[in-house]
Scaffold this motif. Structure first.
Motif, PDB file in Angstrom:
ATOM      1  N   GLN A  38       0.863  -1.202  -0.015  1.00 23.18           N
ATOM      2  CA  GLN A  38      -0.049  -0.089  -0.103  1.00 23.18           C
ATOM      3  C   GLN A  38       0.894   1.267   0.077  1.00 23.18           C
ATOM      4  OE1 GLN A  38      -2.531   0.342   3.512  1.00 23.18           O
ATOM      5  NE2 GLN A  38      -4.283   0.544   2.083  1.00 23.18           N
ATOM      6  N   SER A  39       0.621   2.200  -0.682  1.00 19.01           N
ATOM      7  CA  SER A  39       1.263   3.592  -0.863  1.00 19.01           C
ATOM      8  C   SER A  39       0.349   4.390  -0.100  1.00 19.01           C
ATOM      9  CB  SER A  39       1.714   3.803  -2.214  1.00 19.01           C
ATOM     10  OG  SER A  39       0.357   3.978  -3.026  1.00 19.01           O
ATOM     11  N   PHE A  40       1.039   5.397   0.364  1.00 17.74           N
ATOM     12  CA  PHE A  40       0.254   6.442   1.109  1.00 17.74           C
ATOM     13  C   PHE A  40       0.252   7.867   0.454  1.00 17.74           C
ATOM     14  CE2 PHE A  40       1.113   3.201   4.189  1.00 17.74           C
ATOM     15  CZ  PHE A  40      -0.207   2.714   4.551  1.00 17.74           C
ATOM     16  N   SER A  41      -0.551   8.639   0.607  1.00 19.53           N
ATOM     17  CA  SER A  41      -0.704  10.062  -0.031  1.00 19.53           C
ATOM     18  C   SER A  41      -0.043  10.900   1.181  1.00 19.53           C
ATOM     19  CB  SER A  41      -1.802  10.512  -0.465  1.00 19.53           C
ATOM     20  OG  SER A  41      -2.811  10.764   0.753  1.00 19.53           O
ATOM     21  N   ALA A  42       0.581  12.282   0.572  1.00 23.28           N
ATOM     22  CA  ALA A  42       1.098  13.111   1.501  1.00 23.28           C
ATOM     23  C   ALA A  42       0.127  13.451   2.729  1.00 23.28           C
ATOM     24  CB  ALA A  42       1.541  14.163   0.986  1.00 23.28           C
ATOM     25  N   ASP A  43      -1.271  13.319   2.194  1.00 24.06           N
ATOM     26  CA  ASP A  43      -2.330  13.800   3.320  1.00 24.06           C
ATOM     27  C   ASP A  43      -2.685  12.456   4.678  1.00 24.06           C
ATOM     28  OD1 ASP A  43      -2.833  16.214   2.093  1.00 24.06           O
ATOM     29  OD2 ASP A  43      -4.652  15.635   1.084  1.00 24.06           O
ATOM     30  N   GLU A  44      -2.428  11.289   3.790  1.00 19.50           N
ATOM     31  CA  GLU A  44      -2.537  10.230   4.844  1.00 19.50           C
ATOM     32  C   GLU A  44      -1.405  10.221   5.859  1.00 19.50           C
ATOM     33  OE1 GLU A  44      -5.022   6.887   2.032  1.00 19.50           O
ATOM     34  OE2 GLU A  44      -2.972   7.525   1.889  1.00 19.50           O
ATOM     35  N   LEU A  45      -0.156  10.472   5.337  1.00 18.75           N
ATOM     36  CA  LEU A  45       0.957  10.497   6.138  1.00 18.75           C
ATOM     37  C   LEU A  45       0.689  11.381   7.266  1.00 18.75           C
ATOM     38  CD1 LEU A  45       3.845   9.495   3.820  1.00 18.75           C
ATOM     39  CD2 LEU A  45       2.602   8.107   5.493  1.00 18.75           C
ATOM     40  N   ALA A  46       0.346  12.664   6.677  1.00 14.53           N
ATOM     41  CA  ALA A  46       0.191  13.806   7.627  1.00 14.53           C
ATOM     42  C   ALA A  46      -0.857  13.617   8.809  1.00 14.53           C
ATOM     43  CB  ALA A  46      -0.228  14.988   6.840  1.00 14.53           C
ATOM     44  N   ARG A  47      -1.870  12.560   8.486  1.00 17.58           N
ATOM     45  CA  ARG A  47      -2.742  12.501   9.563  1.00 17.58           C
ATOM     46  C   ARG A  47      -2.123  11.540  10.666  1.00 17.58           C
ATOM     47  NH1 ARG A  47      -6.564  12.313   5.276  1.00 17.58           N
ATOM     48  NH2 ARG A  47      -6.385   9.820   5.385  1.00 17.58           N
ATOM     49  N   VAL A  48      -1.395  10.610  10.389  1.00 15.75           N
ATOM     50  CA  VAL A  48      -0.630   9.631  11.187  1.00 15.75           C
ATOM     51  C   VAL A  48       0.570   9.926  11.861  1.00 15.75           C
ATOM     52  CG1 VAL A  48      -2.176   7.898   9.955  1.00 15.75           C
ATOM     53  CG2 VAL A  48       0.374   8.195   9.262  1.00 15.75           C
ATOM     54  N   ILE A  49       1.424  10.922  11.174  1.00 13.73           N
ATOM     55  CA  ILE A  49       2.741  11.194  11.647  1.00 13.73           C
ATOM     56  C   ILE A  49       2.405  12.635  12.564  1.00 13.73           C
ATOM     57  CG2 ILE A  49       4.784  12.183  11.319  1.00 13.73           C
ATOM     58  CD1 ILE A  49       4.738  10.309   8.662  1.00 13.73           C
ATOM     59  N   ASN A  50       3.091  12.392  13.949  1.00 13.65           N
ATOM     60  CA  ASN A  50       3.084  13.639  14.706  1.00 13.65           C
ATOM     61  C   ASN A  50       4.485  14.387  14.401  1.00 13.65           C
ATOM     62  OD1 ASN A  50       3.555  15.191  16.853  1.00 13.65           O
ATOM     63  ND2 ASN A  50       3.119  13.659  18.420  1.00 13.65           N
ATOM     64  N   GLU A  51       4.044  15.560  13.700  1.00  7.34           N
ATOM     65  CA  GLU A  51       5.344  16.157  13.046  1.00  7.34           C
ATOM     66  C   GLU A  51       6.170  16.749  14.102  1.00  7.34           C
ATOM     67  OE1 GLU A  51       6.135  19.716   9.809  1.00  7.34           O
ATOM     68  OE2 GLU A  51       3.952  18.774   9.936  1.00  7.34           O
ATOM     69  N   ARG A  52       5.665  17.394  15.096  1.00  7.61           N
ATOM     70  CA  ARG A  52       6.054  17.850  16.314  1.00  7.61           C
ATOM     71  C   ARG A  52       7.241  16.966  16.978  1.00  7.61           C
ATOM     72  NH1 ARG A  52       5.983  17.746  21.555  1.00  7.61           N
ATOM     73  NH2 ARG A  52       4.025  16.718  21.610  1.00  7.61           N
ATOM     74  N   ARG A  53       6.818  15.710  17.203  1.00  6.33           N
ATOM     75  CA  ARG A  53       7.400  14.732  17.935  1.00  6.33           C
ATOM     76  C   ARG A  53       8.619  14.044  16.904  1.00  6.33           C
ATOM     77  NH1 ARG A  53      10.348  13.010  21.629  1.00  6.33           N
ATOM     78  NH2 ARG A  53      10.459  10.925  22.032  1.00  6.33           N
ATOM     79  N   LEU A  54       8.275  14.163  15.897  1.00  8.60           N
ATOM     80  CA  LEU A  54       9.352  13.602  14.662  1.00  8.60           C
ATOM     81  C   LEU A  54      10.466  14.746  14.627  1.00  8.60           C
ATOM     82  CD1 LEU A  54      10.009  11.994  12.480  1.00  8.60           C
ATOM     83  CD2 LEU A  54       8.729  13.117  11.007  1.00  8.60           C
ATOM     84  N   ASN A  55      10.203  15.868  14.706  1.00  7.47           N
ATOM     85  CA  ASN A  55      11.241  17.062  14.521  1.00  7.47           C
ATOM     86  C   ASN A  55      11.881  16.875  15.845  1.00  7.47           C
ATOM     87  OD1 ASN A  55      10.699  18.061  12.133  1.00  7.47           O
ATOM     88  ND2 ASN A  55       9.027  19.232  12.886  1.00  7.47           N
ATOM     89  N   ALA A  59      16.022  16.309  16.079  1.00  7.69           N
ATOM     90  CA  ALA A  59      16.936  17.263  16.810  1.00  7.69           C
ATOM     91  C   ALA A  59      17.805  16.271  17.702  1.00  7.69           C
ATOM     92  CB  ALA A  59      16.127  18.210  17.503  1.00  7.69           C
ATOM     93  N   GLN A  60      17.029  15.321  18.563  1.00 10.47           N
ATOM     94  CA  GLN A  60      17.721  14.557  19.278  1.00 10.47           C
ATOM     95  C   GLN A  60      19.053  13.783  18.539  1.00 10.47           C
ATOM     96  OE1 GLN A  60      15.034  12.254  21.588  1.00 10.47           O
ATOM     97  NE2 GLN A  60      14.374  13.975  22.799  1.00 10.47           N
ATOM     98  N   SER A  61      18.594  13.268  17.530  1.00 12.09           N
ATOM     99  CA  SER A  61      19.460  12.298  16.725  1.00 12.09           C
ATOM    100  C   SER A  61      20.520  13.293  16.197  1.00 12.09           C
ATOM    101  CB  SER A  61      18.973  11.630  15.655  1.00 12.09           C
ATOM    102  OG  SER A  61      18.486  12.532  14.318  1.00 12.09           O
ATOM    103  N   ASP A  62      20.475  14.594  15.757  1.00  6.05           N
ATOM    104  CA  ASP A  62      21.280  15.334  15.255  1.00  6.05           C
ATOM    105  C   ASP A  62      22.481  15.700  16.231  1.00  6.05           C
ATOM    106  OD1 ASP A  62      20.345  15.352  12.764  1.00  6.05           O
ATOM    107  OD2 ASP A  62      19.389  17.404  12.948  1.00  6.05           O
ATOM    108  N   GLU A  63      21.884  15.953  17.561  1.00  6.79           N
ATOM    109  CA  GLU A  63      22.824  16.317  18.989  1.00  6.79           C
ATOM    110  C   GLU A  63      23.543  15.071  19.252  1.00  6.79           C
ATOM    111  OE1 GLU A  63      20.228  17.508  22.219  1.00  6.79           O
ATOM    112  OE2 GLU A  63      19.127  19.006  20.803  1.00  6.79           O
ATOM    113  N   PHE A  64      23.038  13.831  19.233  1.00  8.20           N
ATOM    114  CA  PHE A  64      23.631  12.573  19.492  1.00  8.20           C
ATOM    115  C   PHE A  64      24.876  12.365  18.106  1.00  8.20           C
ATOM    116  CE2 PHE A  64      24.147   8.074  18.431  1.00  8.20           C
ATOM    117  CZ  PHE A  64      24.871   7.686  19.776  1.00  8.20           C
ATOM    118  N   LEU A  65      24.583  12.615  16.992  1.00  7.62           N
ATOM    119  CA  LEU A  65      25.586  12.360  15.975  1.00  7.62           C
ATOM    120  C   LEU A  65      26.876  13.403  16.080  1.00  7.62           C
ATOM    121  CD1 LEU A  65      23.222  11.329  12.801  1.00  7.62           C
ATOM    122  CD2 LEU A  65      24.742   9.848  14.098  1.00  7.62           C
ATOM    123  N   SER A  66      26.278  14.616  16.470  1.00  7.93           N
ATOM    124  CA  SER A  66      27.179  15.606  16.638  1.00  7.93           C
ATOM    125  C   SER A  66      28.204  15.439  17.763  1.00  7.93           C
ATOM    126  CB  SER A  66      26.597  17.278  16.865  1.00  7.93           C
ATOM    127  OG  SER A  66      27.599  18.089  17.143  1.00  7.93           O
TER     128      SER A  66
END
Length: 79
Positions: A38-55, A59-66
């Motif tokens: 199944q492929s998902f449209s951008a709208d479907e992904l936006a409904r299931v992804i918590n963008e704030r938490r993803l960001n 950021a945590q992964s960037d800090e860790f890698l740095s």
């Protein structure tokens, strides 16, 4: 005669259970197969992804890698 009837009933019950289990297994496989295709449209992904938490996680992964990169550079300098 009664034993024959019980034997036939037992066989038919076992066959019914076996058939039912095979149908469940097939349904599970089909669900798994089609969910992977199944492929998902951008709208479907936006409904299931918590963008704030993803960001936050990015950021945590960037800090860790740095920090890891800094430690590696310090390690290289000590040799």
């Amino acid at each position: 005669m009664k034993n024959d009837k019980q034997s036939i009933d037992a066989n038919s019950s076992a066959e019914n259970v076996e058939q039912h289990l095979q149908e469940l297994e097939k349904a599970d496989y089909e669900l798994l197969y089609y969910s992977q295709e199944q492929s998902f449209s951008a709208d479907e992904l936006a409904r299931v992804i918590n963008e704030r938490r993803l960001n936050e996680l990015l950021a945590q992964s960037d800090e860790f890698l740095s920090g890891l990169n800094s430690e590696i550079e310090d390690f290289d300098d000590s040799y």
